[in-house]
Design a protein around this motif. Structure first.
Motif, mmCIF file in Angstrom:
data_model
loop_
_atom_site.group_PDB
_atom_site.id
_atom_site.type_symbol
_atom_site.label_atom_id
_atom_site.label_comp_id
_atom_site.label_asym_id
_atom_site.label_seq_id
_atom_site.Cartn_x
_atom_site.Cartn_y
_atom_site.Cartn_z
ATOM 1 N N ALA A 79 1.085 -1.206 -0.038
ATOM 2 C CA ALA A 79 -0.030 -0.111 -0.171
ATOM 3 C C ALA A 79 0.924 1.238 -0.077
ATOM 4 O O ALA A 79 0.577 2.157 -0.708
ATOM 5 C CB ALA A 79 -1.083 0.163 1.117
ATOM 6 N N VAL A 80 1.889 1.044 0.768
ATOM 7 C CA VAL A 80 2.778 2.297 0.947
ATOM 8 C C VAL A 80 3.616 2.489 -0.425
ATOM 9 O O VAL A 80 3.763 3.758 -0.924
ATOM 10 C CB VAL A 80 3.838 2.189 1.916
ATOM 11 C CG1 VAL A 80 4.989 3.325 1.887
ATOM 12 C CG2 VAL A 80 3.248 2.089 3.357
ATOM 13 N N VAL A 81 3.878 1.401 -1.284
ATOM 14 C CA VAL A 81 4.659 1.687 -2.609
ATOM 15 C C VAL A 81 3.532 2.043 -3.322
ATOM 16 O O VAL A 81 3.816 3.047 -4.394
ATOM 17 C CB VAL A 81 4.986 0.197 -3.083
ATOM 18 C CG1 VAL A 81 5.551 0.321 -4.326
ATOM 19 C CG2 VAL A 81 6.286 -0.228 -2.115
ATOM 20 N N LEU A 82 2.091 1.756 -3.546
ATOM 21 C CA LEU A 82 1.129 2.039 -4.151
ATOM 22 C C LEU A 82 1.123 3.605 -4.058
ATOM 23 O O LEU A 82 0.900 4.336 -5.051
ATOM 24 C CB LEU A 82 -0.127 1.031 -4.004
ATOM 25 C CG LEU A 82 -0.950 1.518 -5.112
ATOM 26 C CD1 LEU A 82 -0.733 0.957 -6.266
ATOM 27 C CD2 LEU A 82 -2.335 0.647 -4.776
ATOM 28 N N ILE A 83 0.929 3.883 -2.928
ATOM 29 C CA ILE A 83 0.497 5.478 -2.792
ATOM 30 C C ILE A 83 1.794 6.222 -3.266
ATOM 31 O O ILE A 83 1.767 7.357 -3.653
ATOM 32 C CB ILE A 83 0.529 5.634 -1.197
ATOM 33 C CG1 ILE A 83 -0.829 4.937 -0.821
ATOM 34 C CG2 ILE A 83 0.483 7.188 -0.947
ATOM 35 C CD1 ILE A 83 -1.238 4.927 0.675
ATOM 36 N N GLY A 84 2.961 5.760 -3.035
ATOM 37 C CA GLY A 84 4.327 6.448 -3.375
ATOM 38 C C GLY A 84 4.302 6.749 -4.796
ATOM 39 O O GLY A 84 4.521 7.697 -5.330
ATOM 40 N N ALA A 85 3.943 5.428 -5.409
ATOM 41 C CA ALA A 85 3.783 5.574 -7.051
ATOM 42 C C ALA A 85 2.847 6.451 -7.401
ATOM 43 O O ALA A 85 3.237 7.289 -8.522
ATOM 44 C CB ALA A 85 3.398 4.092 -7.669
ATOM 45 N N PHE A 86 1.667 6.502 -6.747
ATOM 46 C CA PHE A 86 0.555 7.289 -7.152
ATOM 47 C C PHE A 86 0.847 8.920 -7.016
ATOM 48 O O PHE A 86 0.762 9.819 -7.820
ATOM 49 C CB PHE A 86 -0.622 6.913 -6.482
ATOM 50 C CG PHE A 86 -1.701 8.145 -6.675
ATOM 51 C CD1 PHE A 86 -2.545 7.953 -7.902
ATOM 52 C CD2 PHE A 86 -2.261 8.899 -5.729
ATOM 53 C CE1 PHE A 86 -3.443 8.884 -8.422
ATOM 54 C CE2 PHE A 86 -3.497 9.760 -6.001
ATOM 55 C CZ PHE A 86 -3.855 9.712 -7.234
ATOM 56 N N VAL A 87 1.673 9.079 -5.833
ATOM 57 C CA VAL A 87 2.214 10.541 -5.678
ATOM 58 C C VAL A 87 3.233 11.042 -6.789
ATOM 59 O O VAL A 87 3.281 11.880 -7.083
ATOM 60 C CB VAL A 87 2.741 10.665 -4.266
ATOM 61 C CG1 VAL A 87 3.454 12.088 -4.024
ATOM 62 C CG2 VAL A 87 1.482 10.579 -3.428
ATOM 63 N N ALA A 88 4.136 10.110 -7.071
ATOM 64 C CA ALA A 88 5.180 10.528 -7.857
ATOM 65 C C ALA A 88 4.658 10.592 -9.247
ATOM 66 O O ALA A 88 5.118 11.689 -9.829
ATOM 67 C CB ALA A 88 6.185 9.219 -7.970
ATOM 68 N N ALA A 89 3.603 9.872 -9.798
ATOM 69 C CA ALA A 89 2.887 10.197 -10.960
ATOM 70 C C ALA A 89 2.033 11.601 -10.972
ATOM 71 O O ALA A 89 2.151 12.085 -12.086
ATOM 72 C CB ALA A 89 1.954 8.841 -11.112
ATOM 73 N N LEU A 90 1.582 11.757 -9.948
ATOM 74 C CA LEU A 90 0.685 13.078 -9.846
ATOM 75 C C LEU A 90 1.639 14.115 -9.899
ATOM 76 O O LEU A 90 1.466 15.127 -10.558
ATOM 77 C CB LEU A 90 -0.174 13.045 -8.639
ATOM 78 C CG LEU A 90 -0.911 14.194 -8.288
ATOM 79 C CD1 LEU A 90 -1.999 14.080 -9.436
ATOM 80 C CD2 LEU A 90 -1.590 13.922 -7.038
ATOM 81 N N LEU A 91 2.691 14.146 -9.194
ATOM 82 C CA LEU A 91 3.911 15.138 -9.435
ATOM 83 C C LEU A 91 4.514 15.447 -10.582
ATOM 84 O O LEU A 91 4.616 16.537 -11.325
ATOM 85 C CB LEU A 91 4.949 14.884 -8.282
ATOM 86 C CG LEU A 91 4.456 15.209 -6.934
ATOM 87 C CD1 LEU A 91 5.728 14.683 -5.864
ATOM 88 C CD2 LEU A 91 4.476 16.531 -6.793
ATOM 89 N N GLY A 92 4.670 14.017 -11.321
ATOM 90 C CA GLY A 92 5.219 14.102 -12.819
ATOM 91 C C GLY A 92 4.361 14.903 -13.642
ATOM 92 O O GLY A 92 4.585 15.670 -14.733
ATOM 93 N N VAL A 93 3.027 14.469 -13.809
ATOM 94 C CA VAL A 93 2.014 15.057 -14.470
ATOM 95 C C VAL A 93 1.997 16.374 -14.222
ATOM 96 O O VAL A 93 1.640 17.316 -15.178
ATOM 97 C CB VAL A 93 0.727 14.477 -14.358
ATOM 98 C CG1 VAL A 93 -0.576 15.304 -15.047
ATOM 99 C CG2 VAL A 93 0.559 12.964 -14.776
ATOM 100 N N SER A 94 1.841 16.992 -12.865
ATOM 101 C CA SER A 94 1.709 18.377 -12.552
ATOM 102 C C SER A 94 2.976 18.999 -13.259
ATOM 103 O O SER A 94 2.921 20.372 -13.693
ATOM 104 C CB SER A 94 1.724 18.558 -11.057
ATOM 105 O OG SER A 94 0.490 18.021 -10.389
#
Length: 150
Positions: free
Chosen positions: A5-20
């Motif tokens: 879950a931590v890895v999934l949330i981290g990947a989601f935050v990283a993707a969100l930052l990349g798109v932003s």
């Protein structure tokens, strides 16, 4: 499960930052490109005002040369006379009619005060006077008086 879950949330935050970040860079580049080149409608207004990109629409050189001129001399530079040399010249040009308001001491094109010895050009239609080089350049681009647009 907690580790995934931590890895999934981290990947989601990283993707969100990349798109932003990519959105910010893309918008910034578009904004700079938009500022650098005016829109077609803005270009046409600027071109029209400056007389660019079109066939000449001003006054022909031969017609322009026929417009009357006078040399400016302020009343202060001619002691004993209440009227300027321009006013005196105006009285003799075109059938004795006064040409323009001789109290004007500023060229409406360049906004500079007339100085003794400046050559002024009178416009025959409206009888306004301007520095000869200023109004000649104006009339080469547009065939109207800078003051009254006649």
């Amino acid at each position: 499960m907690p580790g995934s879950a931590v890895v999934l949330i981290g990947a989601f935050v990283a993707a969100l930052l990349g798109v932003s970040l990519s959105t910010v860079v893309l918008c910034s580049n578009r904004r700079q490109a938009h500022r650098a080149s005016p829109s077609p409608s803005q270009r046409s207004v600027v071109d029209l005002e400056l007389g660019l990109g079109r066939s000449p629409c001003g006054i022909d050189e031969a017609v322009l040369a026929a417009y009357p001129t006078a040399v400016y001399a302020s009343a202060a530079s001619r002691p004993g006379e209440g009227q300027s040399q321009v006013a005196a010249a105006a009285a003799t040009v075109e059938d004795g009619q006064a040409l323009g308001d001789t109290r004007d001491t500023t060229c409406a094109v360049c906004l500079a005060e007339y100085a003794d010895g400046d050559e002024l050009r009178w416009l025959p239609g409206c009888r306004h006077a301007f520095h000869r080089p200023c109004v000649d350049e104006w009339l080469r681009r547009r065939p109207s008086c800078p003051l009254c647009r006649t």
